[in-house]
Design a protein around this motif. Structure first.
Motif, mmCIF file in Angstrom:
data_model
loop_
_atom_site.group_PDB
_atom_site.id
_atom_site.type_symbol
_atom_site.label_atom_id
_atom_site.label_comp_id
_atom_site.label_asym_id
_atom_site.label_seq_id
_atom_site.Cartn_x
_atom_site.Cartn_y
_atom_site.Cartn_z
ATOM 1 N N SER A 17 0.819 -1.200 0.000
ATOM 2 C CA SER A 17 0.000 0.000 0.000
ATOM 3 C C SER A 17 0.860 1.260 0.000
ATOM 4 O O SER A 17 0.439 2.316 -0.466
ATOM 5 N N LEU A 18 2.070 1.157 0.555
ATOM 6 C CA LEU A 18 3.007 2.282 0.545
ATOM 7 C C LEU A 18 3.884 2.280 -0.701
ATOM 8 O O LEU A 18 4.172 3.332 -1.275
ATOM 9 N N ILE A 19 4.303 1.096 -1.116
ATOM 10 C CA ILE A 19 5.261 0.984 -2.211
ATOM 11 C C ILE A 19 4.631 1.298 -3.563
ATOM 12 O O ILE A 19 5.224 1.994 -4.396
ATOM 13 N N GLN A 20 3.415 0.800 -3.793
ATOM 14 C CA GLN A 20 2.836 0.924 -5.126
ATOM 15 C C GLN A 20 2.637 2.370 -5.572
ATOM 16 O O GLN A 20 2.983 2.724 -6.694
ATOM 17 N N PRO A 21 2.098 3.278 -4.737
ATOM 18 C CA PRO A 21 2.021 4.677 -5.164
ATOM 19 C C PRO A 21 3.384 5.304 -5.418
ATOM 20 O O PRO A 21 3.536 6.112 -6.333
ATOM 21 N N LEU A 22 4.389 4.935 -4.616
ATOM 22 C CA LEU A 22 5.733 5.472 -4.827
ATOM 23 C C LEU A 22 6.307 5.010 -6.160
ATOM 24 O O LEU A 22 6.967 5.776 -6.863
ATOM 25 N N VAL A 23 6.056 3.745 -6.506
ATOM 26 C CA VAL A 23 6.494 3.246 -7.809
ATOM 27 C C VAL A 23 5.844 4.040 -8.928
ATOM 28 O O VAL A 23 6.482 4.388 -9.922
ATOM 29 N N GLY A 24 4.554 4.350 -8.781
ATOM 30 C CA GLY A 24 3.870 5.149 -9.788
ATOM 31 C C GLY A 24 4.481 6.529 -9.934
ATOM 32 O O GLY A 24 4.657 7.029 -11.053
ATOM 33 N N LEU A 25 4.821 7.162 -8.818
ATOM 34 C CA LEU A 25 5.454 8.485 -8.872
ATOM 35 C C LEU A 25 6.791 8.426 -9.591
ATOM 36 O O LEU A 25 7.110 9.290 -10.427
ATOM 37 N N LEU A 26 7.595 7.417 -9.292
ATOM 38 C CA LEU A 26 8.893 7.275 -9.934
ATOM 39 C C LEU A 26 8.756 6.959 -11.421
ATOM 40 O O LEU A 26 9.548 7.411 -12.244
ATOM 41 N N ALA A 27 7.730 6.163 -11.769
ATOM 42 C CA ALA A 27 7.534 5.775 -13.167
ATOM 43 C C ALA A 27 7.159 6.957 -14.040
ATOM 44 O O ALA A 27 7.351 6.925 -15.261
ATOM 45 N N ASP A 28 6.617 8.027 -13.456
ATOM 46 C CA ASP A 28 6.337 9.239 -14.217
ATOM 47 C C ASP A 28 7.617 9.988 -14.577
ATOM 48 O O ASP A 28 7.607 10.847 -15.462
ATOM 49 N N ARG A 29 8.721 9.661 -13.900
ATOM 50 C CA ARG A 29 9.965 10.403 -14.093
ATOM 51 C C ARG A 29 11.011 9.636 -14.888
ATOM 52 O O ARG A 29 11.851 10.234 -15.530
ATOM 53 N N ALA B 292 4.720 -11.025 2.997
ATOM 54 C CA ALA B 292 4.986 -9.594 2.814
ATOM 55 C C ALA B 292 5.920 -9.366 1.622
ATOM 56 O O ALA B 292 5.749 -8.409 0.853
ATOM 57 N N LEU B 293 6.928 -10.232 1.457
ATOM 58 C CA LEU B 293 7.821 -10.148 0.301
ATOM 59 C C LEU B 293 7.028 -10.315 -0.998
ATOM 60 O O LEU B 293 7.252 -9.584 -1.979
ATOM 61 N N ALA B 294 6.101 -11.264 -0.998
ATOM 62 C CA ALA B 294 5.253 -11.446 -2.171
ATOM 63 C C ALA B 294 4.437 -10.196 -2.447
ATOM 64 O O ALA B 294 4.263 -9.791 -3.605
ATOM 65 N N GLY B 295 3.934 -9.564 -1.396
ATOM 66 C CA GLY B 295 3.163 -8.336 -1.572
ATOM 67 C C GLY B 295 3.984 -7.218 -2.180
ATOM 68 O O GLY B 295 3.480 -6.427 -2.997
ATOM 69 N N ILE B 296 5.264 -7.130 -1.818
ATOM 70 C CA ILE B 296 6.140 -6.115 -2.404
ATOM 71 C C ILE B 296 6.290 -6.360 -3.907
ATOM 72 O O ILE B 296 6.260 -5.425 -4.718
ATOM 73 N N GLY B 297 6.456 -7.632 -4.285
ATOM 74 C CA GLY B 297 6.559 -7.952 -5.705
ATOM 75 C C GLY B 297 5.301 -7.592 -6.468
ATOM 76 O O GLY B 297 5.357 -7.024 -7.572
ATOM 77 N N GLY C 109 1.566 7.552 -14.370
ATOM 78 C CA GLY C 109 2.145 6.602 -13.418
ATOM 79 C C GLY C 109 1.586 6.798 -12.017
ATOM 80 O O GLY C 109 1.292 5.837 -11.317
ATOM 81 N N THR C 110 1.450 8.064 -11.607
ATOM 82 C CA THR C 110 0.872 8.348 -10.299
ATOM 83 C C THR C 110 -0.559 7.832 -10.216
ATOM 84 O O THR C 110 -0.952 7.207 -9.220
ATOM 85 N N ALA C 111 -1.347 8.088 -11.258
ATOM 86 C CA ALA C 111 -2.731 7.624 -11.282
ATOM 87 C C ALA C 111 -2.796 6.108 -11.213
ATOM 88 O O ALA C 111 -3.604 5.535 -10.463
ATOM 89 N N SER C 112 -1.935 5.431 -11.966
ATOM 90 C CA SER C 112 -1.933 3.965 -11.961
ATOM 91 C C SER C 112 -1.509 3.426 -10.605
ATOM 92 O O SER C 112 -2.119 2.497 -10.065
ATOM 93 N N GLY C 113 -0.433 4.002 -10.045
ATOM 94 C CA GLY C 113 0.070 3.515 -8.767
ATOM 95 C C GLY C 113 -0.904 3.723 -7.632
ATOM 96 O O GLY C 113 -1.135 2.832 -6.818
ATOM 97 N N LEU C 114 -1.509 4.929 -7.569
ATOM 98 C CA LEU C 114 -2.451 5.203 -6.495
ATOM 99 C C LEU C 114 -3.723 4.383 -6.643
ATOM 100 O O LEU C 114 -4.216 3.800 -5.675
ATOM 101 N N THR C 115 -4.271 4.317 -7.855
ATOM 102 C CA THR C 115 -5.524 3.582 -8.044
ATOM 103 C C THR C 115 -5.333 2.097 -7.771
ATOM 104 O O THR C 115 -6.093 1.485 -7.017
ATOM 105 N N LEU C 116 -4.308 1.501 -8.392
ATOM 106 C CA LEU C 116 -4.076 0.076 -8.180
ATOM 107 C C LEU C 116 -3.577 -0.204 -6.768
ATOM 108 O O LEU C 116 -3.883 -1.232 -6.181
ATOM 109 N N GLY C 117 -2.807 0.741 -6.207
ATOM 110 C CA GLY C 117 -2.335 0.561 -4.842
ATOM 111 C C GLY C 117 -3.486 0.538 -3.853
ATOM 112 O O GLY C 117 -3.560 -0.315 -2.961
#
Length: 413
Positions: free
Chosen positions: A54-66, A101-106, A330-338
């Motif tokens: 829940s924390l990682i996925q939005p951050l990944v989306g933010l980074l993917a926009d850059r 939890a490791l699986a959830g990160i993946g 990327g932010t939209a995808s990360g936040l929505t899917l997260g």
């Protein structure tokens, strides 16, 4: 539908990845039977799969926009498989919790990059997104059968066998690396290299996106709660085996496959907002059937119908989120899917405690009221301001991709 070969490969990868999302709830009845876990501990494992994500996925989306982060598609998939594979190798609850939890990160790492690539390859329409999404639904639906065959045959300690599909698909990604790079390393861009393009397109509608995010939370809760407790509900109510109880989870997940495809088709025919509004209303009726049906056959049918109608809004929600934030795909995808994958999991221990206190049937009945909230909020959503935010209008320069094959794909469109 455009770039069918690349979208097909991405969809298969999505199916393998999300099989591990479905494997976690499929493991729960076996863990409860073999280790005597309470409902609170069982739903705590669901939390492990979603808490960090829940924390990682939005951050990944933010980074993917850059910057391009397509390597997260195979890396996330393999990490999810390894986590599930490790989950049964230790007897301690903490070991299982950390492995899940490791699986959830993946799982969290895969989805923002995957959704961005699917949008680019499909031209941004709901049907293409539904094809990508249905790959994940098929993986989730297949997971209970896969888990049952492995665990019934060799016991909980054989979970390492569950990691094999991820390793194999990871090898396929390496072998087809050139094609995979085309799919995954070209995020949709609505700004030019100099940043001027951002001034010519529609502005980001954060208010509508915020409402849609709340709707996604109320999608996630019924999805995760049903996935975590459906098999246990049938086992406790009808006195059947863990394998038979998993059939309820299979019916629910198989309904999701049908619903995702139907949702993409209905969104294109009648509009995405219509798919959201009526999908949630009918979902509430289907949950009532799961709770009230007196025979296990009726419960299985209603579980299938519930999975079908619950997933009708899914593809529409993802594409709407991307169109509400056309400059932050990327932010939209990360936040929505997260939010979609994680919010329900964060609350799952609460529902587990309620199940210990009230019984699973009473907890499932609360989902009826929960589903009426997104049904009401969906009527407040506006149509996106313009279709100009779709990726077909974005990657304007061949140099954006750095890939001759991507240039050829653009010409074919």
């Amino acid at each position: 539908m455009k770039n069918k070969r690349e979208l097909g490969l991405l969809t298969v990868a999505h199916g393998v990845n999300d099989m591990y999302q479905g494997a976690v709830p499929a493991l729960l009845p076996f863990l409860q039977a073999g280790r005597g876990y309470s409902y609170t501990l069982i739903t705590g494992i669901t939390l492990a799969a979603t808490g960090l994500s829940s924390l990682i996925q939005p951050l990944v989306g933010l980074l993917a926009d850059r910057r391009p982060m397509g390597w997260l598609v195979p890396a996330g998939m393999v990490t999810a498989g390894v986590g599930v594979g490790l989950s049964g190798l230790g007897d301690a609850y903490v070991w299982t919790w950390i492995a899940v939890a490791l699986a959830g990160i993946g799982l969290a790492a895969f989805h923002p990059a995957g959704a961005m690539a699917a949008r680019t390859l499909g031209g941004g329409d709901a049907r293409s997104m539904s094809v990508f999404a249905v790959g994940g639904n098929i993986g989730v639906a297949f997971a209970p059968l896969f888990v049952s065959v492995v665990i019934n045959g060799a016991g909980v300690s054989s979970t390492w066998l569950l990691a094999v599909p991820a390793v194999v698909m990871g090898a396929v990604c390496l072998v087809t690396r050139r094609s995979w790079q085309v799919i995954t390393t070209t995020p949709p861009r609505t700004t030019g290299v100099d940043g001027k393009a951002a001034q010519t397109g529609p502005s980001d509608n954060w208010r509508a996106f915020g409402t849609l995010s709340v709707i996604s939370v109320f999608w996630s809760i019924p999805y995760v709660v049903m996935g975590s407790l459906a098999a246990l509900y049938v086992i406790s109510r009808f006195g059947v085996s863990a394998a038979t109880g998993s059939a309820t989870l299979t019916a629910f997940s198989a309904g999701g496959v049908v619903g995702t495809l139907a949702g993409g088709w209905s969104a294109e025919r009648w509009g995405r907002l219509t798919a959201l509004r009526y999908g949630y209303l009918v979902s509430a009726l289907a949950v009532a059937g799961v709770v009230l049906m007196p025979q296990i056959a009726g419960v299985l049918v209603c579980a299938f119908l519930y999975g079908t109608v619950l997933f009708v809004p899914f593809a529409a929600q993802v594409t709407l989120a991307q169109d509400y934030l056309p400059h932050r795909i990327g932010t939209a995808s990360g936040l929505t899917l997260g939010v979609t994958l994680s919010a329900g999991g964060l609350l799952s221990p609460l529902f587990g405690m309620l199940a210990d206190a009230w019984g699973i049937r009473a907890v499932l009945a609360t989902l009826i009221g929960i589903l009426l909230v997104p049904a009401a909020l969906a009527w407040r959503l506006p149509e996106p301001r313009t279709a100009a935010s779709r990726p077909a209008h974005s990657c304007k320069k061949p140099s954006d991709s750095g890939s001759p094959r991507y240039d050829q794909a653009r010409e074919s469109r």
